[in-house]
Scaffold this motif. Structure first.
Motif, mmCIF file in Angstrom:
data_model
loop_
_atom_site.group_PDB
_atom_site.id
_atom_site.type_symbol
_atom_site.label_atom_id
_atom_site.label_comp_id
_atom_site.label_asym_id
_atom_site.label_seq_id
_atom_site.Cartn_x
_atom_site.Cartn_y
_atom_site.Cartn_z
ATOM 1 N N UNK A 123 0.830 -1.207 0.000
ATOM 2 C CA UNK A 123 0.000 0.000 0.000
ATOM 3 C C UNK A 123 0.864 1.256 0.000
ATOM 4 N N UNK A 124 1.970 1.234 0.750
ATOM 5 C CA UNK A 124 2.855 2.396 0.796
ATOM 6 C C UNK A 124 3.468 2.670 -0.572
ATOM 7 N N UNK A 125 3.916 1.626 -1.250
ATOM 8 C CA UNK A 125 4.536 1.782 -2.568
ATOM 9 C C UNK A 125 3.533 2.305 -3.590
ATOM 10 N N UNK A 126 2.262 1.893 -3.435
ATOM 11 C CA UNK A 126 1.232 2.294 -4.397
ATOM 12 C C UNK A 126 0.511 3.578 -4.008
ATOM 13 N N UNK A 127 1.005 4.264 -2.961
ATOM 14 C CA UNK A 127 0.460 5.564 -2.627
ATOM 15 C C UNK A 127 -0.840 5.558 -1.870
ATOM 16 N N UNK A 128 -1.150 4.473 -1.194
ATOM 17 C CA UNK A 128 -2.399 4.393 -0.437
ATOM 18 C C UNK A 128 -2.350 5.362 0.750
ATOM 19 N N UNK A 129 -3.386 6.197 0.879
ATOM 20 C CA UNK A 129 -3.416 7.216 1.926
ATOM 21 C C UNK A 129 -3.603 6.632 3.323
ATOM 22 N N UNK B 271 2.422 7.927 8.173
ATOM 23 C CA UNK B 271 3.660 8.568 7.701
ATOM 24 C C UNK B 271 4.914 7.813 8.130
ATOM 25 N N UNK B 272 4.900 7.252 9.372
ATOM 26 C CA UNK B 272 6.073 6.516 9.847
ATOM 27 C C UNK B 272 6.324 5.268 9.003
ATOM 28 N N UNK B 273 5.234 4.519 8.716
ATOM 29 C CA UNK B 273 5.381 3.297 7.922
ATOM 30 C C UNK B 273 5.799 3.642 6.489
ATOM 31 N N UNK B 274 5.221 4.707 5.952
ATOM 32 C CA UNK B 274 5.573 5.095 4.588
ATOM 33 C C UNK B 274 7.058 5.457 4.492
ATOM 34 N N UNK B 275 7.544 6.198 5.496
ATOM 35 C CA UNK B 275 8.945 6.588 5.503
ATOM 36 C C UNK B 275 9.852 5.371 5.596
ATOM 37 N N UNK B 276 9.473 4.407 6.432
ATOM 38 C CA UNK B 276 10.281 3.203 6.589
ATOM 39 C C UNK B 276 10.323 2.403 5.290
ATOM 40 N N UNK B 277 9.192 2.310 4.612
ATOM 41 C CA UNK B 277 9.136 1.567 3.347
ATOM 42 C C UNK B 277 9.966 2.280 2.282
ATOM 43 N N UNK B 278 9.862 3.599 2.209
ATOM 44 C CA UNK B 278 10.645 4.336 1.219
ATOM 45 C C UNK B 278 12.137 4.158 1.443
ATOM 46 N N UNK B 279 12.563 4.143 2.705
ATOM 47 C CA UNK B 279 13.979 3.930 3.006
ATOM 48 C C UNK B 279 14.416 2.521 2.603
ATOM 49 N N UNK B 280 13.538 1.535 2.843
ATOM 50 C CA UNK B 280 13.870 0.160 2.479
ATOM 51 C C UNK B 280 13.953 -0.007 0.964
ATOM 52 N N UNK B 281 13.031 0.629 0.236
ATOM 53 C CA UNK B 281 13.046 0.573 -1.228
ATOM 54 C C UNK B 281 14.351 1.142 -1.758
ATOM 55 N N UNK B 282 14.764 2.296 -1.220
ATOM 56 C CA UNK B 282 15.995 2.927 -1.677
ATOM 57 C C UNK B 282 17.214 2.088 -1.337
ATOM 58 N N UNK B 283 17.236 1.518 -0.123
ATOM 59 C CA UNK B 283 18.397 0.740 0.313
ATOM 60 C C UNK B 283 18.551 -0.553 -0.482
ATOM 61 N N UNK B 284 17.437 -1.192 -0.795
ATOM 62 C CA UNK B 284 17.481 -2.482 -1.481
ATOM 63 C C UNK B 284 17.484 -2.351 -3.000
ATOM 64 N N UNK B 285 17.151 -1.159 -3.507
ATOM 65 C CA UNK B 285 17.054 -0.994 -4.957
ATOM 66 C C UNK B 285 15.850 -1.712 -5.521
ATOM 67 N N UNK B 286 14.773 -1.729 -4.751
ATOM 68 C CA UNK B 286 13.580 -2.465 -5.169
ATOM 69 C C UNK B 286 12.848 -1.715 -6.286
ATOM 70 N N UNK B 287 12.403 -2.449 -7.315
ATOM 71 C CA UNK B 287 11.597 -1.887 -8.398
ATOM 72 C C UNK B 287 10.291 -2.658 -8.464
ATOM 73 N N UNK B 288 9.149 -1.986 -8.301
ATOM 74 C CA UNK B 288 7.868 -2.698 -8.323
ATOM 75 C C UNK B 288 7.632 -3.394 -9.646
ATOM 76 N N UNK B 289 6.956 -4.508 -9.572
ATOM 77 C CA UNK B 289 6.535 -5.235 -10.772
ATOM 78 C C UNK B 289 5.401 -4.459 -11.418
ATOM 79 N N UNK B 290 5.677 -3.833 -12.560
ATOM 80 C CA UNK B 290 4.689 -2.960 -13.178
ATOM 81 C C UNK B 290 3.459 -3.727 -13.639
ATOM 82 N N UNK B 291 3.650 -4.949 -14.108
ATOM 83 C CA UNK B 291 2.493 -5.728 -14.562
ATOM 84 C C UNK B 291 1.565 -6.040 -13.392
ATOM 85 N N UNK B 292 2.166 -6.473 -12.276
ATOM 86 C CA UNK B 292 1.343 -6.769 -11.110
ATOM 87 C C UNK B 292 0.685 -5.514 -10.565
ATOM 88 N N UNK B 293 1.429 -4.427 -10.576
ATOM 89 C CA UNK B 293 0.873 -3.162 -10.095
ATOM 90 C C UNK B 293 -0.319 -2.740 -10.945
#
Length: 341
Positions: free
Chosen positions: A30-36, A40-62
């Motif tokens: 939900x955080x990656x897909x912009x769910x309101x 804010x704390x969880x969103x920040x943690x997820x964004x940091x994890x995405x940046x650290x791991x170099x994660x790229x969402x699966x566009x087809x699944x999204x």
């Protein structure tokens, strides 16, 4: 033994993002897909994890989850050769591409040949794109009515003609004012027998530019009967010029509703022994490059096509983000004076 250099690279997954961020998989998604609903704390943690791991969402699944394709269509209901040869469409592509370039949105070009509007509407309704920009619309295409019924987000470049399409968003130039501006220039120059090569009677641009021509002549107390129509192409401008000269050999001024048609008309005038501008002054419409290369160069009304298309693209992006409908955006015409008038 497998060397370190040949070892397969581990691709980060949504699960690894969730684990690093200390949240559940669903919260990470939900955080990656912009769910309101994500804090804010969880969103920040997820964004940091995405940046650290170099994660790229699966566009087809999204796309399956969000029902988004991250693509929009440019719909052009014209024959292929017209799209390839008219600088109006190149300007439209430049403007729309500029509007989309910062949003990672793919542009799909849909050339809707005559009689194929239903096929194009099926493509749009079936969710292959998130929205559409429509240019060069004709009344018989019925695309405006079909888009009203389909609820596919859309913006037109050019005023839609259908009476049921009053709620559609569009970007346009004030073509009535443009036709009037061109004709008033001919009147001010001293022309007293002025004709026009008008655009198609099934397009708002053709209708409105002709209306401006007629208003200017009526205000000047001059006759408004010298009218022939073309379809905004070079050949149609030449054919209309021949008809116009045959019916009204006393013309001393011509307003042509597109520069391509004017470029077709100029050789016809030359072949008839009518010097431009000494015998007949000519004013075109568009200023998209053709006008500066004709002989003589054309006085013309500026139609800012790239800016119009860019504005239409931005409005479509606003709609896709949930923004409200907006009033039509109308650009003001300007006249560029060159040797033809």
């Amino acid at each position: 033994m497998t060397s370190e250099l040949s070892a397969p690279r581990t691709v980060p997954t949504l699960e690894s993002v969730a684990e690093r961020a200390g949240v559940s998989r669903s919260t990470a998604s939900r955080a990656i897909n912009g769910d309101a609903r994500v804090s804010p704390q969880a969103r920040s943690a997820v964004e940091e994890a995405v940046a650290a791991l170099g994660y790229s969402p699966n566009r087809a699944a999204r796309s399956l989850v969000l029902r988004r394709t991250d693509s929009v269509a440019l719909v052009i209901p014209e024959p292929d050769e017209r799209v390839l040869n008219d600088p109006f469409f190149a300007g439209t592509l430049r403007g729309l591409t500029a509007a989309l370039e910062d949003d990672d949105i793919q542009l799909v070009l849909m050339i809707t040949r005559p009689g194929q509007a239903d096929r194009s509407m099926r493509y749009l309704r079936n969710g292959h794109v998130d929205g559409a920009v429509v240019v060069s619309h004709h009344l018989e295409d019925a695309l405006d009515r079909a888009l009203v019924d389909s609820h596919v987000p859309n913006v037109f470049v050019g005023r839609p003609l259908s009476a049921v399409a009053t709620g559609l968003q569009y970007v346009d130039i004030d073509n009535v004012a443009g036709g009037r501006l061109a004709t008033e220039h001919l009147v001010a120059r001293g022309c007293r027998r002025i004709g026009t090569i008008a655009g198609p009677a099934d397009m708002s641009a053709g209708i409105d530019r002709l209306a401006g021509f007629r208003r200017a002549l009526a205000a000047a107390g001059l006759p408004v009967d010298a009218v022939e129509h073309g379809d905004f192409t070079l050949d149609s401008g030449a054919a209309a010029a021949r008809r116009l000269l045959a019916a009204h050999p006393d013309l001393d001024g011509i307003f042509v509703a597109s520069d391509l048609m004017a470029a077709g008309a100029l050789p016809v005038l030359a072949a008839a022994g009518r010097r431009v501008p000494d015998d007949v002054a000519v004013v075109g419409y568009d200023n998209l490059g053709v006008s500066a290369s004709t002989q003589p160069p054309l006085t013309t009304v500026v139609q800012p096509v790239p800016a119009m298309a860019q504005a239409a693209g931005r409005r479509l992006l606003d709609l896709l983000r949930g923004g409200p409908a907006q009033e039509p955006l109308i650009f003001s015409p300007e006249l560029v004076v060159r040797a033809s008038a």
